[in-house]
Design an enzyme around this catalytic site. Structure first.
Site, short mmCIF file in Angstrom:
data_model
loop_
_atom_site.label_atom_id
_atom_site.label_comp_id
_atom_site.label_asym_id
_atom_site.label_seq_id
_atom_site.Cartn_x
_atom_site.Cartn_y
_atom_site.Cartn_z
N LYS A 1 -29.70 14.11 81.07
CA LYS A 1 -28.40 13.57 81.52
C LYS A 1 -27.40 13.51 80.37
O LYS A 1 -26.95 12.46 79.95
CB LYS A 1 -28.56 12.19 82.15
N ASP B 1 -21.49 13.97 77.06
CA ASP B 1 -20.50 13.87 75.99
C ASP B 1 -19.66 15.13 75.96
O ASP B 1 -19.82 16.02 76.79
CB ASP B 1 -21.24 13.65 74.65
N HIS C 1 -38.66 12.75 80.60
CA HIS C 1 -37.64 12.02 79.82
C HIS C 1 -38.26 11.97 78.43
O HIS C 1 -38.95 11.01 78.08
CB HIS C 1 -37.48 10.58 80.34
#
Ligand code: 5BU
Length: 487
Positions: free
Chosen positions: A322, A325, A291
């Site tokens: 993740k 949009d 991440h």
């Protein structure tokens, strides 16, 4: 089940199911089956031949379902008798040679079982109306394979969901279905043609009458010695030969070579700490998940070093970004900003909340760089909304974008397609959850019971007194469960 635009054929899936119902192809009541048991649903799809319009529509749906994953076939063969005209329609419309399987070999003349012109190595699609146990599909598959034809796929109008798909998978056949019994029930209920009680009676019947794989093998092959369950899952090396995406093949070959299905979730906030643990456990993992937006001292130098470690230890880099949009925005997020994820991450995760545009947006950036993406189809957290129709839509989007999508983040086995890898977070040996809704299962349960391919472990390793020994333990536990599935 947003299936209205499922196919280019003239009808929507809802209209097709409705027509099949209206002509008596699916009946609800109390019917005695050949086996003696009573069923609340009866299928008689032979009736379709009396309605040429419907027949050509069904054939087109079958063809679209078979082609959905981008497969190509050199010929088509219907399972006698109901599917013969359906195969004929497909052959005529799509200019595809057809083969006919005789139920019995001719006693005279050529004694052929398969009629039509073919060469060994031709790739044949098998067409059937309904699949229950998979045994009639297998009769045709066996006859075709005996002649040297390659048969990897079968397509049916209706999967009764009684175990046929698993049986066929066991026999190395991918089953594609236009719809499942659950979908038929949902559509007819939605159209007001069925009441809730009938729907639940049929659902219960299907659930209670599922065949186990040994039963199905017995039904298909008869002989007792076939009853031994050989392989329910393919080995990594075997699977490589069945999948086409280069990243899936690379990942499976790493898993095979390093004997690991472990992905380390390197959720630490300092780049040095991440590089240090990754260098120590790099030999135990097939992937390292990051991440990057939690790394306080992020720099391109950090990711360069991570890439070097991935080459040193042979693992793939997986940024758990993740995305979520519209396609245009995720393109900028993927290739730009300070992270420039597309430059270094082999794989990224995306939600499918925005619809397939998010995947298409990412694909435009990632494809030319040999990248892949993984769809978040299900989540490990309590109360997740990623389930049911949402997860099904994720599977559909994956199938439609198999040049870029290599699998799912999930908590169950979502498809038997060997190209699509299942990756499961929420895996830990010692605890059952955390204070913020994370839920854990053990590595062996993830592999053995959920039939996932890869276990994703973060804190289980990172917070251990001896993270290296713990990584070995997770590797061993996950790999052992995989080996158990093979035997
Ligand atoms: P853990 O420390 O093993 O609980 O970390 C799990 C990791 O997987 C963490 O990075 C999460 O962001 C990630 N994750 C998850 O836990 N559950 C999910 O459903 C998804 C991702 Br999607």
């Amino acid at each position: 089940m947003a299936m209205s635009n499922y196919t280019d054929s003239a009808l929507t899936l809802e209209e097709l199911v409705c027509k099949v119902y209206d002509v008596g192809g699916v009946k609800f009541g109390n019917y005695k089956l050949k086996s003696g048991i009573f069923s609340p649903v009866y299928l008689d799809l032979r009736v379709i031949v009396s309605y040429p319009d419907l027949m050509t529509n069904v054939a087109e749906f079958l063809w679209e379902a078979a082609k959905k994953e981008g497969k190509s076939f050199t010929c088509v063969c219907g399972v006698p008798y109901t599917a013969l005209p359906l195969a004929t329609c497909i052959a005529a419309k799509h200019d595809l040679p057809m083969l006919i399987r005789r139920k019995e070999a001719k006693e005279y003349g050529t004694k052929k079982v398969i009629e039509g012109k073919f060469c060994a190595g031709d790739v044949c699609l098998v067409v059937e109306d309904v699949v229950t146990s998979g045994s009639s599909v297998m009769e045709t598959v066996d006859a075709l394979r005996a002649e040297g034809l390659v048969v990897n796929d079968a397509v049916v109008l209706l999967d009764r969901e009684q175990g046929g798909q698993d049986m066929l998978y066991h026999e190395k056949i991918n089953l594609h279905s236009v719809c499942t019994m659950t979908e038929v029930l949902e559509i007819l209920r939605m159209l007001g043609k069925l009441d809730a009680e009938t729907v639940s009676r049929v659902r219960d019947f299907i659930k209670e009458n599922k065949f186990s794989i040994p039963q199905l093998i017995k039904e298909t092959h008869g002989d007792a010695h076939h009853l031994q369950l050989k392989t329910q899952v393919m080995s990594y090396s075997e699977r490589i030969t069945h999948c086409s995406h280069p990243l899936t093949r690379k990942l499976l070959s790493i898993m095979d070579k390093k004997k690991t299905n472990l992905c380390l979730s390197a959720d630490l906030t300092s780049s040095q700490a991440i590089l240090s643990i990754v260098d120590k456990v790099g030999g135990n993992v097939c992937m390292v998940k990051t991440h990057v937006d939690i790394v306080e001292d992020f720099s391109q130098d950090f990711v360069q070093k991570l890439v070097q470690l991935s080459e040193k230890h042979d693992f793939m880099i997986f940024e758990d970004r993740k995305f979520g949009d519209i396609g245009h925005t995720v393109q900028q997020q993927y290739k730009g900003g300070m992270y420039k994820i597309a430059d270094w991450a082999d794989i990224v995760t995306t939600h499918v909340v925005p619809g397939s545009g998010v995947v298409r947006g990412l694909k435009e950036v990632g494809l030319s760089r040999q990248r892949g993406c993984v769809l978040v189809a299900e989540m490990s957290s309590t109360g997740t909304l990623a389930k049911g129709d949402y997860s099904k839509a994720a599977v559909r989007i994956a199938h439609e974008n198999k040049d870029f999508v290599i699998g799912f983040i999930c908590q169950s086995n979502l498809t038997k397609d060997p190209d699509l890898i299942h990756m499961t977070p929420g895996v830990r040996l010692d605890v059952s959850g955390d204070a913020l809704g994370q839920q854990y299962i053990s590595p062996s349960s993830a592999i053995r019971d959920l039939h996932t391919d890869i276990i994703i472990v973060g804190r289980g390793i990172l917070t251990a007194d001896n993270p290296v020994a713990m990584a070995e333990q997770y590797q061993e536990s996950g790999y052992h469960a995989y080996q158990e599935l093979l035997t």
